[in-house]
Design an enzyme around this catalytic site. Structure first.
Site, PDB file in Angstrom:
ATOM      1  N   GLN A  61       5.504   4.909  -0.930  1.00  0.00           N
ATOM      2  CA  GLN A  61       6.384   5.983  -0.480  1.00  0.00           C
ATOM      3  C   GLN A  61       7.824   5.526  -0.242  1.00  0.00           C
ATOM      4  O   GLN A  61       8.686   6.340   0.088  1.00  0.00           O
ATOM      5  CB  GLN A  61       5.826   6.592   0.811  1.00  0.00           C
ATOM      6  CG  GLN A  61       4.475   7.263   0.636  1.00  0.00           C
ATOM      7  CD  GLN A  61       3.871   7.727   1.948  1.00  0.00           C
ATOM      8  OE1 GLN A  61       4.536   7.743   2.990  1.00  0.00           O
ATOM      9  NE2 GLN A  61       2.602   8.096   1.927  1.00  0.00           N
ATOM     10  N   HIS A 117       2.361   6.310   8.768  1.00  0.00           N
ATOM     11  CA  HIS A 117       3.424   6.232   7.778  1.00  0.00           C
ATOM     12  C   HIS A 117       4.790   6.450   8.434  1.00  0.00           C
ATOM     13  O   HIS A 117       4.873   6.923   9.571  1.00  0.00           O
ATOM     14  CB  HIS A 117       3.176   7.240   6.655  1.00  0.00           C
ATOM     15  CG  HIS A 117       1.919   6.962   5.902  1.00  0.00           C
ATOM     16  ND1 HIS A 117       0.711   7.540   6.250  1.00  0.00           N
ATOM     17  CD2 HIS A 117       1.667   6.151   4.846  1.00  0.00           C
ATOM     18  CE1 HIS A 117      -0.233   7.093   5.417  1.00  0.00           C
ATOM     19  NE2 HIS A 117       0.323   6.255   4.565  1.00  0.00           N
ATOM     20  N   ASP A 136       0.836  -1.199   0.000  1.00  0.00           N
ATOM     21  CA  ASP A 136       0.000   0.000   0.000  1.00  0.00           C
ATOM     22  C   ASP A 136       0.874   1.254   0.000  1.00  0.00           C
ATOM     23  O   ASP A 136       1.966   1.250  -0.559  1.00  0.00           O
ATOM     24  CB  ASP A 136      -0.972  -0.040   1.186  1.00  0.00           C
ATOM     25  CG  ASP A 136      -0.255  -0.294   2.516  1.00  0.00           C
ATOM     26  OD1 ASP A 136       0.897   0.178   2.680  1.00  0.00           O
ATOM     27  OD2 ASP A 136      -0.839  -0.958   3.399  1.00  0.00           O
ATOM     28  N   SER A 137       0.394   2.319   0.627  1.00  0.00           N
ATOM     29  CA  SER A 137       1.126   3.596   0.570  1.00  0.00           C
ATOM     30  C   SER A 137       2.491   3.532   1.235  1.00  0.00           C
ATOM     31  O   SER A 137       3.409   4.265   0.854  1.00  0.00           O
ATOM     32  CB  SER A 137       0.291   4.701   1.218  1.00  0.00           C
ATOM     33  OG  SER A 137      -0.009   4.380   2.568  1.00  0.00           O
ATOM     34  N   ILE A 138       2.651   2.667   2.233  1.00  0.00           N
ATOM     35  CA  ILE A 138       3.945   2.567   2.914  1.00  0.00           C
ATOM     36  C   ILE A 138       4.986   2.004   1.952  1.00  0.00           C
ATOM     37  O   ILE A 138       6.171   2.323   2.043  1.00  0.00           O
ATOM     38  CB  ILE A 138       3.830   1.713   4.190  1.00  0.00           C
ATOM     39  CG1 ILE A 138       2.791   2.332   5.140  1.00  0.00           C
ATOM     40  CG2 ILE A 138       5.173   1.607   4.898  1.00  0.00           C
ATOM     41  CD1 ILE A 138       2.521   1.517   6.386  1.00  0.00           C
TER      42      ILE A 138
END
Length: 242
Positions: A15, A191, A10-12
């Site tokens: 990024q 995050h 996912d976003s982790i």
């Protein structure tokens, strides 16, 4: 060709190629040894991840990845009745979705090294601060995620890894071993900070080394400059390609 390592999450994960990201650090570790590809999707849970499998990991691919990290759960663990309830996936479905992801990866390549990474811990106070900055007066009093629930999903991830005979990284537990982990490792309560990214990088490299993917033991894709006879450089490349 260089082998490929795919970071799926996912976003982790999305990024992770930012400044100080764990994906960036991993690419540096495997520089000239393997290509590290980031396939991270902000806001995605395991339910959505299933729709990506055949696109990112097509069956019958001649050169499938040698290793894949599967890093989902932070969104699945969002609580019902809170701001992000649309991301919620029930715990049993989450576990089954991860199982299906692993099954597909192993169908792509039985020898692929698959590493499951649990969601990180949650700093609930920082998550409430973040929610207020996004939703303003519409912010609910309770955070959309709790550390306790993140831990429930983390334990299921670890248990599934044991069941399937896969390595796993219990990020939820590992980070909480450090005093002051909330601000040290998390930027917005979920995050990662630079130091949080460093923890993930360190743990991934440790797992890879314990398996068969140690960067220091892998060959360069082309000869190191010190191995080239500069009077007859073609000889080194003939040896490399023969």
């Amino acid at each position: 060709m260089r082998p490929q390592i795919v970071l799926f999450g996912d976003s982790i994960t999305e990024q992770s190629f930012g400044p100080g990201g764990w994906g960036t650090a991993l690419a540096n570790t495997y520089s000239r040894k393997a290509d590290v590809l980031v396939r991270g999707y902000g806001g995605y849970n395991t339910r959505l991840a299933l729709f990506l499998l055949h696109h990112i990991f097509p069956l019958g691919c001649v050169t499938p990845p040698v290793a894949t990290t599967v890093f989902f759960g932070a969104n699945d663990a969002a609580l019902l009745g809170r701001n992000n309830e649309r991301q919620h996936v029930p715990i049993e479905e989450y576990k089954e979705n991860i199982r299906r992801i692993v099954k597909h990866l192993k169908e792509c390549s039985p020898t692929m090294l698959v590493v499951l990474i649990t969601p990180p811990p949650v700093d609930e106070e920082r998550r409430k601060e973040y929610a207020r900055s996004v939703y303003g007066k519409k912010t609910m009093e309770l955070p959309e995620r709790t550390n306790e629930m993140a831990g429930v999903y983390a334990m299921q991830c670890v248990e599934l890894a044991k069941e399937l005979g896969l390595p796993s990284i219990n990020l939820w537990s590992k980070m909480q071993e450090t005093e002051g982990w909330q601000k040290k490792f998390l930027s917005d309560g979920l995050h990662l900070t630079g130091k949080g990214n460093a923890v993930v990088h360190q743990e991934v490299v440790k797992v890879f080394n314990d398996a068969w993917l140690c960067a220091s033991e892998m060959p360069y894709d082309f000869p190191h400059h010190s191995a080239i006879d500069w009077r007859d450089p073609g000889k080194a490349f003939q040896q490399q390609c023969s």
